[in-house]
Design a protein around this motif. Sequence first.
Motif, short mmCIF file in Angstrom:
data_model
loop_
_atom_site.label_atom_id
_atom_site.label_comp_id
_atom_site.label_asym_id
_atom_site.label_seq_id
_atom_site.Cartn_x
_atom_site.Cartn_y
_atom_site.Cartn_z
N ARG A 143 0.87 -1.25 -0.14
CA ARG A 143 -0.05 -0.17 0.12
C ARG A 143 0.95 1.29 -0.09
O ARG A 143 1.75 1.40 0.83
N ILE A 144 0.68 2.13 -0.84
CA ILE A 144 1.51 3.43 -1.12
C ILE A 144 0.24 4.23 -0.74
O ILE A 144 -0.46 4.48 -1.27
N THR A 145 0.81 5.24 0.07
CA THR A 145 -0.14 6.38 0.54
C THR A 145 0.66 7.78 0.18
O THR A 145 -0.22 8.80 0.48
N ASP A 146 1.68 7.73 -0.27
CA ASP A 146 2.15 9.27 -0.37
C ASP A 146 3.36 8.92 -1.70
O ASP A 146 3.44 7.81 -2.36
N ASP A 147 4.07 10.13 -1.96
CA ASP A 147 4.85 10.17 -3.18
C ASP A 147 6.11 9.38 -3.01
O ASP A 147 6.98 9.09 -3.85
N THR A 148 6.38 8.96 -1.75
CA THR A 148 7.76 8.33 -1.27
C THR A 148 7.44 6.86 -1.54
O THR A 148 8.59 6.04 -1.69
N TYR A 150 7.05 4.93 -4.30
CA TYR A 150 7.60 4.40 -5.43
C TYR A 150 8.94 3.72 -5.20
O TYR A 150 9.20 2.84 -5.74
N ALA A 151 9.78 4.54 -4.38
CA ALA A 151 11.08 3.89 -4.11
C ALA A 151 10.78 2.59 -3.18
O ALA A 151 11.42 1.77 -3.59
N GLN A 152 9.97 2.36 -2.48
CA GLN A 152 9.66 1.11 -1.69
C GLN A 152 9.35 0.02 -2.80
O GLN A 152 9.87 -1.02 -2.75
N VAL A 153 8.45 0.14 -3.71
CA VAL A 153 8.08 -0.54 -4.64
C VAL A 153 9.39 -1.01 -5.49
O VAL A 153 9.54 -2.08 -5.94
N THR A 171 -0.49 -1.95 -10.77
CA THR A 171 -0.81 -0.45 -10.15
C THR A 171 -2.22 -0.33 -10.27
O THR A 171 -2.80 -0.48 -11.46
N HIS A 172 -2.72 0.40 -9.25
CA HIS A 172 -4.16 1.03 -9.23
C HIS A 172 -4.27 2.16 -8.55
O HIS A 172 -3.65 2.04 -7.38
N THR A 173 -4.91 3.00 -8.86
CA THR A 173 -5.22 4.33 -8.07
C THR A 173 -6.53 4.64 -8.29
O THR A 173 -7.29 4.54 -9.34
N ASN A 174 -7.10 5.35 -7.10
CA ASN A 174 -8.60 6.01 -7.27
C ASN A 174 -8.55 6.78 -8.40
O ASN A 174 -9.81 7.33 -8.93
N ILE A 175 -7.43 7.59 -8.85
CA ILE A 175 -7.43 8.76 -9.74
C ILE A 175 -7.82 8.56 -10.97
O ILE A 175 -8.48 8.93 -11.83
N ALA A 176 -7.57 7.24 -11.45
CA ALA A 176 -8.04 6.52 -12.58
C ALA A 176 -9.52 6.10 -12.82
O ALA A 176 -10.11 5.79 -13.86
N VAL A 177 -10.19 6.29 -11.63
CA VAL A 177 -11.57 5.87 -11.65
C VAL A 177 -12.37 6.94 -11.91
O VAL A 177 -12.41 7.81 -10.88
N PRO A 178 -13.30 7.14 -12.78
CA PRO A 178 -14.18 8.28 -12.94
C PRO A 178 -15.19 8.25 -11.61
O PRO A 178 -15.45 7.22 -11.04
N PRO A 179 -15.79 9.20 -11.29
CA PRO A 179 -16.87 9.37 -10.01
C PRO A 179 -17.85 8.38 -10.20
O PRO A 179 -18.13 8.23 -11.32
N ARG A 180 -18.29 7.86 -9.26
CA ARG A 180 -19.47 6.94 -9.59
C ARG A 180 -20.66 7.69 -9.86
O ARG A 180 -20.99 8.71 -9.23
N ARG A 181 -21.28 7.17 -10.76
CA ARG A 181 -22.77 7.77 -11.14
C ARG A 181 -23.73 6.71 -10.52
O ARG A 181 -23.37 5.51 -10.00
N SER A 182 -24.97 7.35 -10.32
CA SER A 182 -26.00 6.28 -9.79
C SER A 182 -26.22 5.22 -10.86
O SER A 182 -25.97 5.20 -12.13
N ALA A 183 -26.83 4.02 -10.38
CA ALA A 183 -27.22 2.90 -11.12
C ALA A 183 -28.22 3.44 -12.21
O ALA A 183 -27.94 2.83 -13.29
N ARG A 184 -28.83 4.29 -11.82
CA ARG A 184 -30.11 4.47 -12.90
C ARG A 184 -29.34 5.44 -14.22
O ARG A 184 -29.52 5.18 -15.48
N SER A 185 -28.37 6.38 -13.77
CA SER A 185 -27.59 6.97 -15.07
C SER A 185 -26.57 6.06 -15.61
O SER A 185 -26.66 6.29 -17.04
N ARG A 186 -26.39 4.96 -15.08
CA ARG A 186 -25.40 4.27 -16.02
C ARG A 186 -26.08 3.09 -16.60
O ARG A 186 -25.69 2.08 -17.48
N GLY A 187 -27.38 2.85 -16.16
CA GLY A 187 -28.16 1.61 -16.65
C GLY A 187 -27.75 0.22 -16.37
O GLY A 187 -28.00 -0.75 -16.68
N THR A 188 -26.78 0.35 -15.18
CA THR A 188 -26.49 -1.15 -14.52
C THR A 188 -26.54 -0.99 -13.06
O THR A 188 -26.83 0.10 -12.43
#
Length: 190
Positions: A143-148, A150-153, A171-188
Amino acid sequence: MPGAPPGLTYSQLMPAARRLLALDKVRDHYAGRYTLVICDEFQDTDATEWTFLQKIAPAARRILLGDVNQSIYEGSFKPGVNPAARIADAMALPGARRIDLQAASYRDPSRVLPAAAEAARQRRFTDPALRAAAQQGRLAVTRITDDTGYAQVIELARAARQKKHMVSIFTHTNIAVPPRRSARSRGTSL
């Protein structure tokens, strides 16, 4: 592409190739030469590529290899990519057959990593497969919580490589995930 001007961009490539396939000699050449057309990463084809794929040797058999869970373009920088719709288009063709392959890896016949990857993909983070992979040293979660971080990885990767281990870093970051929309607006459903 022969005859194309230097510096042809990808967005210019498909229209140029379609123009070439519209020439009787070129169309007939491909139709007579190829009895099989294979498209890998089919889930990431857009409408233009799908149309082009159907124009290459139209009577040839097709093998379309795709997995909606491996789409890298849906909703990103390649507009018009809809993996589920593209596969549905292919399945609507006469004689289409779907062959689902088992979730296996020839690189890991123990199935430890494929099972862990499937659990992570489905966001089942308490799945025993993830615990087993971590206990066997096949998976490390950092788990990486700050900019430092990367050196650990990088240090973890170097240590693993010194032990002659293969290293893959996902890698995964929440920055890459668009804001959640309601189920109604996504149709799922969420």
